[in-house]
Design a protein around this motif. Structure first.
Motif, PDB file in Angstrom:
ATOM      1  N   ALA A 204       0.839  -1.198   0.000  1.00  0.00           N
ATOM      2  CA  ALA A 204       0.000   0.000   0.000  1.00  0.00           C
ATOM      3  C   ALA A 204       0.874   1.249   0.000  1.00  0.00           C
ATOM      4  O   ALA A 204       2.006   1.241   0.507  1.00  0.00           O
ATOM      5  CB  ALA A 204      -0.918  -0.002   1.216  1.00  0.00           C
ATOM      6  N   ALA A 205       0.360   2.318  -0.583  1.00  0.00           N
ATOM      7  CA  ALA A 205       1.125   3.555  -0.732  1.00  0.00           C
ATOM      8  C   ALA A 205       1.646   4.040   0.617  1.00  0.00           C
ATOM      9  O   ALA A 205       0.920   4.054   1.619  1.00  0.00           O
ATOM     10  CB  ALA A 205       0.263   4.616  -1.378  1.00  0.00           C
ATOM     11  N   ARG A 206       2.920   4.415   0.630  1.00  0.00           N
ATOM     12  CA  ARG A 206       3.570   5.017   1.798  1.00  0.00           C
ATOM     13  C   ARG A 206       3.808   6.499   1.521  1.00  0.00           C
ATOM     14  O   ARG A 206       4.079   6.886   0.372  1.00  0.00           O
ATOM     15  CB  ARG A 206       4.916   4.356   2.057  1.00  0.00           C
ATOM     16  N   PRO A 207       3.744   7.338   2.561  1.00  0.00           N
ATOM     17  CA  PRO A 207       3.997   8.772   2.358  1.00  0.00           C
ATOM     18  C   PRO A 207       5.376   9.012   1.755  1.00  0.00           C
ATOM     19  O   PRO A 207       6.367   8.417   2.186  1.00  0.00           O
ATOM     20  CB  PRO A 207       3.907   9.355   3.779  1.00  0.00           C
ATOM     21  N   GLY A 208       5.428   9.855   0.742  1.00  0.00           N
ATOM     22  CA  GLY A 208       6.689  10.227   0.140  1.00  0.00           C
ATOM     23  C   GLY A 208       7.269   9.203  -0.809  1.00  0.00           C
ATOM     24  O   GLY A 208       8.373   9.396  -1.324  1.00  0.00           O
ATOM     25  N   GLU A 209       6.564   8.088  -1.062  1.00  0.00           N
ATOM     26  CA  GLU A 209       7.061   7.061  -1.969  1.00  0.00           C
ATOM     27  C   GLU A 209       6.152   6.961  -3.188  1.00  0.00           C
ATOM     28  O   GLU A 209       4.962   7.266  -3.102  1.00  0.00           O
ATOM     29  CB  GLU A 209       7.132   5.701  -1.262  1.00  0.00           C
ATOM     30  N   PRO A 210       6.678   6.540  -4.329  1.00  0.00           N
ATOM     31  CA  PRO A 210       5.854   6.429  -5.527  1.00  0.00           C
ATOM     32  C   PRO A 210       4.783   5.351  -5.365  1.00  0.00           C
ATOM     33  O   PRO A 210       4.991   4.350  -4.677  1.00  0.00           O
ATOM     34  CB  PRO A 210       6.862   6.051  -6.616  1.00  0.00           C
ATOM     35  N   SER A 211       3.646   5.583  -5.995  1.00  0.00           N
ATOM     36  CA  SER A 211       2.565   4.600  -5.957  1.00  0.00           C
ATOM     37  C   SER A 211       1.759   4.700  -7.238  1.00  0.00           C
ATOM     38  O   SER A 211       1.815   5.711  -7.953  1.00  0.00           O
ATOM     39  CB  SER A 211       1.668   4.817  -4.736  1.00  0.00           C
ATOM     40  N   TRP A 212       0.999   3.647  -7.518  1.00  0.00           N
ATOM     41  CA  TRP A 212       0.192   3.575  -8.732  1.00  0.00           C
ATOM     42  C   TRP A 212      -1.206   3.077  -8.385  1.00  0.00           C
ATOM     43  O   TRP A 212      -1.422   2.452  -7.330  1.00  0.00           O
ATOM     44  CB  TRP A 212       0.847   2.620  -9.737  1.00  0.00           C
ATOM     45  N   ASP A 213      -2.122   3.337  -9.280  1.00  0.00           N
ATOM     46  CA  ASP A 213      -3.495   2.884  -9.104  1.00  0.00           C
ATOM     47  C   ASP A 213      -3.528   1.357  -9.178  1.00  0.00           C
ATOM     48  O   ASP A 213      -3.174   0.770 -10.200  1.00  0.00           O
ATOM     49  CB  ASP A 213      -4.384   3.494 -10.191  1.00  0.00           C
ATOM     50  N   GLY A 214      -3.957   0.733  -8.118  1.00  0.00           N
ATOM     51  CA  GLY A 214      -4.037  -0.719  -8.082  1.00  0.00           C
ATOM     52  C   GLY A 214      -5.451  -1.244  -8.165  1.00  0.00           C
ATOM     53  O   GLY A 214      -5.704  -2.389  -7.759  1.00  0.00           O
ATOM     54  N   GLY A 215      -6.360  -0.440  -8.695  1.00  0.00           N
ATOM     55  CA  GLY A 215      -7.739  -0.893  -8.807  1.00  0.00           C
ATOM     56  C   GLY A 215      -8.303  -1.231  -7.438  1.00  0.00           C
ATOM     57  O   GLY A 215      -8.215  -0.431  -6.496  1.00  0.00           O
ATOM     58  N   SER A 216      -8.841  -2.427  -7.289  1.00  0.00           N
ATOM     59  CA  SER A 216      -9.438  -2.819  -6.010  1.00  0.00           C
ATOM     60  C   SER A 216      -8.391  -3.012  -4.919  1.00  0.00           C
ATOM     61  O   SER A 216      -8.739  -3.134  -3.740  1.00  0.00           O
ATOM     62  CB  SER A 216     -10.229  -4.120  -6.189  1.00  0.00           C
ATOM     63  N   LEU A 217      -7.112  -3.031  -5.292  1.00  0.00           N
ATOM     64  CA  LEU A 217      -6.043  -3.168  -4.303  1.00  0.00           C
ATOM     65  C   LEU A 217      -5.729  -1.842  -3.618  1.00  0.00           C
ATOM     66  O   LEU A 217      -5.066  -1.826  -2.574  1.00  0.00           O
ATOM     67  CB  LEU A 217      -4.766  -3.691  -4.977  1.00  0.00           C
ATOM     68  N   GLY A 218      -6.172  -0.759  -4.195  1.00  0.00           N
ATOM     69  CA  GLY A 218      -5.798   0.561  -3.703  1.00  0.00           C
ATOM     70  C   GLY A 218      -4.480   1.012  -4.291  1.00  0.00           C
ATOM     71  O   GLY A 218      -3.800   0.259  -5.009  1.00  0.00           O
ATOM     72  N   ARG A 219      -4.091   2.236  -4.002  1.00  0.00           N
ATOM     73  CA  ARG A 219      -2.817   2.737  -4.523  1.00  0.00           C
ATOM     74  C   ARG A 219      -1.661   2.031  -3.825  1.00  0.00           C
ATOM     75  O   ARG A 219      -1.709   1.726  -2.633  1.00  0.00           O
ATOM     76  CB  ARG A 219      -2.691   4.259  -4.333  1.00  0.00           C
ATOM     77  N   GLY A 220      -0.606   1.792  -4.603  1.00  0.00           N
ATOM     78  CA  GLY A 220       0.558   1.135  -4.031  1.00  0.00           C
ATOM     79  C   GLY A 220       1.548   0.770  -5.114  1.00  0.00           C
ATOM     80  O   GLY A 220       1.553   1.357  -6.206  1.00  0.00           O
ATOM     81  N   ARG A 221       2.399  -0.208  -4.823  1.00  0.00           N
ATOM     82  CA  ARG A 221       3.362  -0.701  -5.800  1.00  0.00           C
ATOM     83  C   ARG A 221       3.578  -2.189  -5.585  1.00  0.00           C
ATOM     84  O   ARG A 221       3.314  -2.709  -4.497  1.00  0.00           O
ATOM     85  CB  ARG A 221       4.678   0.070  -5.741  1.00  0.00           C
ATOM     86  N   PRO A 222       4.047  -2.882  -6.615  1.00  0.00           N
ATOM     87  CA  PRO A 222       4.114  -4.343  -6.532  1.00  0.00           C
ATOM     88  C   PRO A 222       5.265  -4.847  -5.682  1.00  0.00           C
ATOM     89  O   PRO A 222       6.293  -4.192  -5.524  1.00  0.00           O
ATOM     90  CB  PRO A 222       4.310  -4.760  -7.997  1.00  0.00           C
ATOM     91  N   GLY A 223       5.075  -6.055  -5.164  1.00  0.00           N
ATOM     92  CA  GLY A 223       6.164  -6.771  -4.524  1.00  0.00           C
ATOM     93  C   GLY A 223       7.164  -7.247  -5.560  1.00  0.00           C
ATOM     94  O   GLY A 223       6.903  -7.244  -6.768  1.00  0.00           O
ATOM     95  N   TRP A 224       8.288  -7.705  -5.070  1.00  0.00           N
ATOM     96  CA  TRP A 224       9.395  -8.076  -5.937  1.00  0.00           C
ATOM     97  C   TRP A 224       9.077  -9.302  -6.792  1.00  0.00           C
ATOM     98  O   TRP A 224       9.277  -9.314  -8.008  1.00  0.00           O
ATOM     99  CB  TRP A 224      10.612  -8.336  -5.058  1.00  0.00           C
ATOM    100  N   HIS A 225       8.541 -10.356  -6.174  1.00  0.00           N
ATOM    101  CA  HIS A 225       8.396 -11.631  -6.879  1.00  0.00           C
ATOM    102  C   HIS A 225       7.305 -11.601  -7.937  1.00  0.00           C
ATOM    103  O   HIS A 225       7.479 -12.143  -9.032  1.00  0.00           O
ATOM    104  CB  HIS A 225       8.136 -12.749  -5.872  1.00  0.00           C
TER     105      HIS A 225
END
Length: 409
Positions: A204-225
């Motif tokens: 999930a999106a953290r303050p000051g870090e990049p994030s993207w629209d994840g649809g039903s997942l909410g804003r955030g960014r993907p895990g590594w794997h």
């Protein structure tokens, strides 16, 4: 994202050899028998620093895999990713007060230059994590909706217990997995996880870090794997021939990625062989960005070292071996390159057909590049000592070491 230009691979007389290679999952040699198109996925860099010799050794190993397959007249469908958003990249950008996107672009460009100089054959698809996000989100949603993933404080975790084949890549016990998870980007001690080994699919999106629209997942960014899984499934599908990387990727990265893919598709295995290159050390410790004990390809090139000599230094060690970079390793490679170039510049030589076959046999047996180099050394020594009568032999040798070893004389 674009890759780098391909160097020409000369065609050789005779028949190329098949490949037997060490598979981490089974712990032994397996015979690879791809169809007309061989499929390989090799995990790429996190671009927060330049290409070091550990990187170069890994990509050299899988370049040899491509060359063996090309010699059998197969096509090769090679895919590589770039983890162009991740904690180490963001931390380095913050430390150096530089935009993380600019840092990623700069280091990826330098990596391309290094790969070009080392004559590494480029991937057909070179995909950044950021550009893969539209394909990652639906996979995470599918895992969640199937009960194979769960939410924890807005983050989405994969449940390793949802895959009955979890653990069959690295074959480690739970204690070893937990230790490596903590060392290699996992969070086994986070409260609330169903299993300490469960990896994050979506942060999930953290303050000051990049994030993207994840649809039903909410804003955030993907895990590594899940990043590599999405790219591999999109471009190669399940059951591709080789999943490759450094030995430090067997767990957790390749183990987790295999489980993600196997649960998503219901198929097993994700890859027919999991192939891992050894680690390169400097002053007794594995080269790593965190330790800062690095020898950079780009710095050697700036110092005037011939990239072909760098490649020969890599080839002098079996791809699965852990070894140490020293000044002597490079000096030996420079001397070998001088001997080989002198040999192929002479007008005649001993017949080369047997040498080509020796190189093919060596590489076909678990990429035994040191044995291939020793065979060329013997041919060059015989030519220097006794000469030869075959005017075409030097040209055949030159083309063979280019095609099969990536060494341009």
């Amino acid at each position: 994202m674009y890759a780098w230009p391909a160097s020409e691979v000369p065609a050789l007389p005779g028949q190329g050899r098949g490949l037997r290679i060490h598979d981490t999952a089974t712990g032994g040699l397996v015979t690879l028998d791809p169809g007309p198109v061989a499929r390989i996925y090799v995990c790429g860099i996190t671009p927060y620093d330049a290409t070091h010799m550990g990187h170069a050794a890994t990509y050299n190993a899988f370049d040899l895999v491509q060359r063996v397959w090309l010699d059998t007249k197969r096509q090769v469908h090679y895919v590589q990713n770039v983890t162009d958003v991740d904690d180490p990249l963001l931390e380095r950008a913050q430390r150096d007060d530089i935009d993380w996107v600019a840092l990623a672009e700069k280091e990826t460009a330098l990596f391309r230059e290094d790969m070009t100089a080392l004559r590494m054959l480029p991937p057909k698809h070179y995909i950044g994590a950021v550009e893969a996000i539209p394909g990652i989100v639906p996979l995470v949603e599918r895992l969640r909706d199937a009960g194979a993933a769960y939410e924890l404080d807005g983050d989405i975790y994969f449940s390793v217990e949802s895959d009955p084949n979890f653990g069959k890549v690295s074959n480690l016990d739970a204690a070893a997995m937990r230790l490596l998870s903590a060392e290699r980007g996992g969070d086994p001690d986070r409260p609330g996880k169903k299993n300490p080994l469960d990896p994050m699919l979506w942060m999930a999106a953290r303050p000051g870090e990049p994030s993207w629209d994840g649809g039903s997942l909410g804003r955030g960014r993907p895990g590594w794997h899940i990043e590599c899984v999405a790219i591999a499934l999109d471009h190669l599908g399940m059951g591709f021939d080789v999943q490759g990387g450094g030995s430090d990727l067997a767990f957790p990265h390749h183990e987790m990625g295999a489980s993600h893919a196997q649960v998503l598709t219901g198929e097993f295995p994700m890859a027919k062989a999991y192939v891992h290159a050894g680690m390169v050390a400097l002053h007794g410790e594995k080269m790593s960005k965190s330790k800062g004990n690095l020898v950079f390809v780009s710095q050697l090139r700036r110092d005037g070292v011939d990239p072909v000599a760098i490649r020969l230094a890599l080839l002098a060690h079996h791809y699965r071996a852990d070894w140490e970079w020293t000044d002597q390793v490079l000096q030996d490679a420079v001397a070998r390159l001088d001997r080989w170039r002198a040999a192929v510049s002479r007008p005649d030589g001993p017949p080369a057909e047997a040498l080509v076959e020796e190189i093919r046999v060596a590489l076909g047996h678990d990429l035994d590049a040191p044995a291939a180099l020793a065979a060329v050394d013997r041919w060059a020594a015989e030519q220097e000592e006794r000469g030869g009568t075959d005017s075409g032999a030097p040209g055949v040798v030159s083309r063979a070491v280019d095609a099969l070893l990536g060494v341009a004389l």
